[in-house]
Design an enzyme around this catalytic site. Sequence first.
Site, PDB file in Angstrom:
ATOM      1  N   LYS A   1       0.810  -1.223   0.000  1.00 24.61           N
ATOM      2  CA  LYS A   1       0.000   0.000   0.000  1.00 24.61           C
ATOM      3  C   LYS A   1       0.840   1.268   0.000  1.00 24.61           C
ATOM      4  O   LYS A   1       0.403   2.305  -0.477  1.00 24.61           O
ATOM      5  CB  LYS A   1      -0.967   0.014   1.190  1.00 24.61           C
TER       6      LYS A   1
ATOM      7  N   HIS B   1       1.799  -3.926  14.766  1.00 22.98           N
ATOM      8  CA  HIS B   1       2.333  -2.786  14.018  1.00 22.98           C
ATOM      9  C   HIS B   1       2.433  -1.628  15.000  1.00 22.98           C
ATOM     10  O   HIS B   1       1.445  -1.252  15.614  1.00 22.98           O
ATOM     11  CB  HIS B   1       1.418  -2.416  12.847  1.00 22.98           C
TER      12      HIS B   1
ATOM     13  N   SER C   1       3.060   4.082  12.009  1.00 22.25           N
ATOM     14  CA  SER C   1       4.026   4.543  11.015  1.00 22.25           C
ATOM     15  C   SER C   1       4.819   5.730  11.550  1.00 22.25           C
ATOM     16  O   SER C   1       4.245   6.642  12.141  1.00 22.25           O
ATOM     17  CB  SER C   1       3.306   4.909   9.717  1.00 22.25           C
TER      18      SER C   1
ATOM     19  N   GLY D   1       6.717   0.500  10.311  1.00 21.22           N
ATOM     20  CA  GLY D   1       7.043   1.643  11.167  1.00 21.22           C
ATOM     21  C   GLY D   1       8.473   2.122  11.025  1.00 21.22           C
ATOM     22  O   GLY D   1       8.833   3.141  11.598  1.00 21.22           O
TER      23      GLY D   1
ATOM     24  N   GLU E   1       7.006  -6.049   8.049  1.00 20.98           N
ATOM     25  CA  GLU E   1       6.222  -5.496   6.933  1.00 20.98           C
ATOM     26  C   GLU E   1       6.612  -4.046   6.677  1.00 20.98           C
ATOM     27  O   GLU E   1       5.778  -3.146   6.767  1.00 20.98           O
ATOM     28  CB  GLU E   1       4.730  -5.566   7.250  1.00 20.98           C
ATOM     29  N   PRO E   2       7.857  -3.777   6.352  1.00 20.02           N
ATOM     30  CA  PRO E   2       8.257  -2.386   6.136  1.00 20.02           C
ATOM     31  C   PRO E   2       7.630  -1.820   4.870  1.00 20.02           C
ATOM     32  O   PRO E   2       7.600  -2.485   3.838  1.00 20.02           O
ATOM     33  CB  PRO E   2       9.781  -2.485   5.984  1.00 20.02           C
ATOM     34  N   GLY E   3       7.079  -0.627   4.966  1.00 15.98           N
ATOM     35  CA  GLY E   3       6.583   0.080   3.787  1.00 15.98           C
ATOM     36  C   GLY E   3       7.478   1.284   3.539  1.00 15.98           C
ATOM     37  O   GLY E   3       8.306   1.315   2.625  1.00 15.98           O
ATOM     38  N   ARG E   4       7.321   2.276   4.385  1.00 15.83           N
ATOM     39  CA  ARG E   4       8.076   3.528   4.249  1.00 15.83           C
ATOM     40  C   ARG E   4       9.587   3.313   4.115  1.00 15.83           C
ATOM     41  O   ARG E   4      10.236   3.992   3.332  1.00 15.83           O
ATOM     42  CB  ARG E   4       7.809   4.399   5.492  1.00 15.83           C
TER      43      ARG E   4
ATOM     44  N   ASP F   1       0.343  15.418   8.070  1.00 13.28           N
ATOM     45  CA  ASP F   1       1.637  15.221   8.679  1.00 13.28           C
ATOM     46  C   ASP F   1       2.383  16.514   8.414  1.00 13.28           C
ATOM     47  O   ASP F   1       2.642  16.852   7.277  1.00 13.28           O
ATOM     48  CB  ASP F   1       2.235  14.030   7.911  1.00 13.28           C
TER      49      ASP F   1
ATOM     50  N   TYR G   1       3.539   6.741   0.713  1.00 14.53           N
ATOM     51  CA  TYR G   1       2.170   7.266   0.888  1.00 14.53           C
ATOM     52  C   TYR G   1       1.998   8.595   0.158  1.00 14.53           C
ATOM     53  O   TYR G   1       1.498   9.563   0.719  1.00 14.53           O
ATOM     54  CB  TYR G   1       1.831   7.401   2.386  1.00 14.53           C
TER      55      TYR G   1
HETATM   56  C1  LIG Z   1       0.700   0.209   6.493  1.00 14.66           C
HETATM   57  C2  LIG Z   1       1.119  -1.093   7.052  1.00 14.66           C
HETATM   58  C3  LIG Z   1       2.472  -1.445   7.036  1.00 14.66           C
HETATM   59  C4  LIG Z   1       3.586  -0.522   6.574  1.00 14.66           C
HETATM   60  O1  LIG Z   1       3.859   0.447   7.523  1.00 14.66           O
HETATM   61  P1  LIG Z   1       5.120   1.434   7.384  1.00 14.66           P
HETATM   62  O2  LIG Z   1       4.973   2.316   8.561  1.00 14.66           O
HETATM   63  O3  LIG Z   1       5.022   2.132   6.087  1.00 14.66           O
HETATM   64  O4  LIG Z   1       6.353   0.607   7.481  1.00 14.66           O
HETATM   65  C5  LIG Z   1       2.794  -2.709   7.511  1.00 14.66           C
HETATM   66  N1  LIG Z   1       1.849  -3.571   7.975  1.00 14.66           N
HETATM   67  C6  LIG Z   1       0.547  -3.257   7.992  1.00 14.66           C
HETATM   68  C7  LIG Z   1      -0.436  -4.261   8.482  1.00 14.66           C
HETATM   69  C8  LIG Z   1       0.141  -2.008   7.553  1.00 14.66           C
HETATM   70  O5  LIG Z   1      -1.168  -1.695   7.589  1.00 14.66           O
END
Ligand SMILES: *Cc1c(COP(=O)(O)O)cnc(C)c1O
Length: 428
Positions: free
Chosen positions: A87, A215, A218, A256, A289-292, A333, A397
């Site tokens: 996402k 989690h 973020s 996060g 689950e790193p996103g950022r 933010d 994001y």
């Molecule tokens: C959004 C999300 C993430 C990613 O979070 P970041 O802060 O971008 O690393 C990971 N796991 C779940 C379940 C999320 O909803």
Amino acid sequence: MACKCEPLGPIILGSNNLQTILSAAIVREKSVTTIHKDGLMDFIQSIIFNKPELKEPFYVLDMGVVVSLMDMWTRNLPSICPFYAVKCNPEPAFLGAMAALGAGFDCASQVEIETILSLGVSPDRIIYANPCKAESHIKYAASVGVNLTTFDSKEEVEKIRKHHPKCALLIRIKVDDSDAKWPLGVKFGALPEEFEPLLLAARTAKLAVCGVSFHVGSIVTDSCTYQAAIAAAKTVFDMAIRLGMPQMRMLNIGGGFTVAPQFEGSATIIKSALQEYFQNESGLTIIAEPGRFFAETPFTLVATIIGKRVRGEFREYWINDGVYGSLNYLLFDHASVDLMPLACTSNSGNPTCQGSRTYVSTVFGPTCDAIDTIVRGHQLPELQVNDWLVFKNMGAYTIAVGSNFNGFRASATKTHLAYSNQSNCRDL
Ligand SMILES: *Cc1c(COP(=O)(O)O)cnc(C)c1O
């Protein structure tokens, strides 16, 4: 099987990675320009000069940065498999590069799962990490063999029992996320008094609960949050044993993460908490689950100045991206924007305007909503219509959240691919 994941090998910075990236899904159909470590602004100017008719905003994705982030991850957290949270930024070439580098994926919907499978990624490298899923999406996950998901309610247990009884579960627990800029616990995560009834509900439904996920929210500034969350996860592992359930085998520490310098501090705290609470757990698989962490820094946004107004000493500019497009995070933010002028049209001899006089300036987005304002009171050199502004670290994001409000189509923003050699000592 869904509860296992092989740790990634170390990434060696150098030309092998370039080959890996160039042969990645999606990337191999595109053109990739290799650039020097500090060559980003030159590359952006070459895009602008080569296409004078180009007036739309665009992104540059530097996949050399993606490689060095993966390297940073595996050096600091070698035993934790990253499942990139789609996402955060679902840019196809970026997803292809992440898949080629060995990442797994955190998907939250049918479309995200379809996207990842279409890259040729095996379903056991996907976690369906949305604790509340539509029944039709659960059926779809079952049909394609995505067999790992999260839950935090009895209602979810019932839906999974009905539509995907082979799915392994992680119980998502609520942890202290008061420190995060974007907390998620208001929406997701079981409370301590709910752990036992939820585990029992899963057992009654004959579903396997193979571990715990959380989690911390973020952008966490206090890495100790991870330590408290890991300690809480351990109490759930112990509870499963006490209830006579099979030993849990998977810990998912969520997202996060932000890039250095916090990352290394978080990694140290996570490793010592794992050592403290989980050293006796045999056969444990740990994922995150790193996103950022992966998406933020590789992307740079370049937008055109489409309008200008002079009021005495003040300057006002309109650009063709804004808070309804890529810059929507400004609404939530109050982070500062990292913005640079690129006066390719009005000052081509000195496009970055080094040493130029500056004016107090406001920059607006293109829509007719007054909230669509990017910066106020910002010092900028005198710019003209058809000059450009460059925004760095724009991958997390941003475009993923953009809308088509007022007919400005965020989703149509094009991405140019670059590969910078991040190691100082080797040429491409
Ligand atoms: C959004 C999300 C993430 C990613 O979070 P970041 O802060 O971008 O690393 C990971 N796991 C779940 C379940 C999320 O909803």
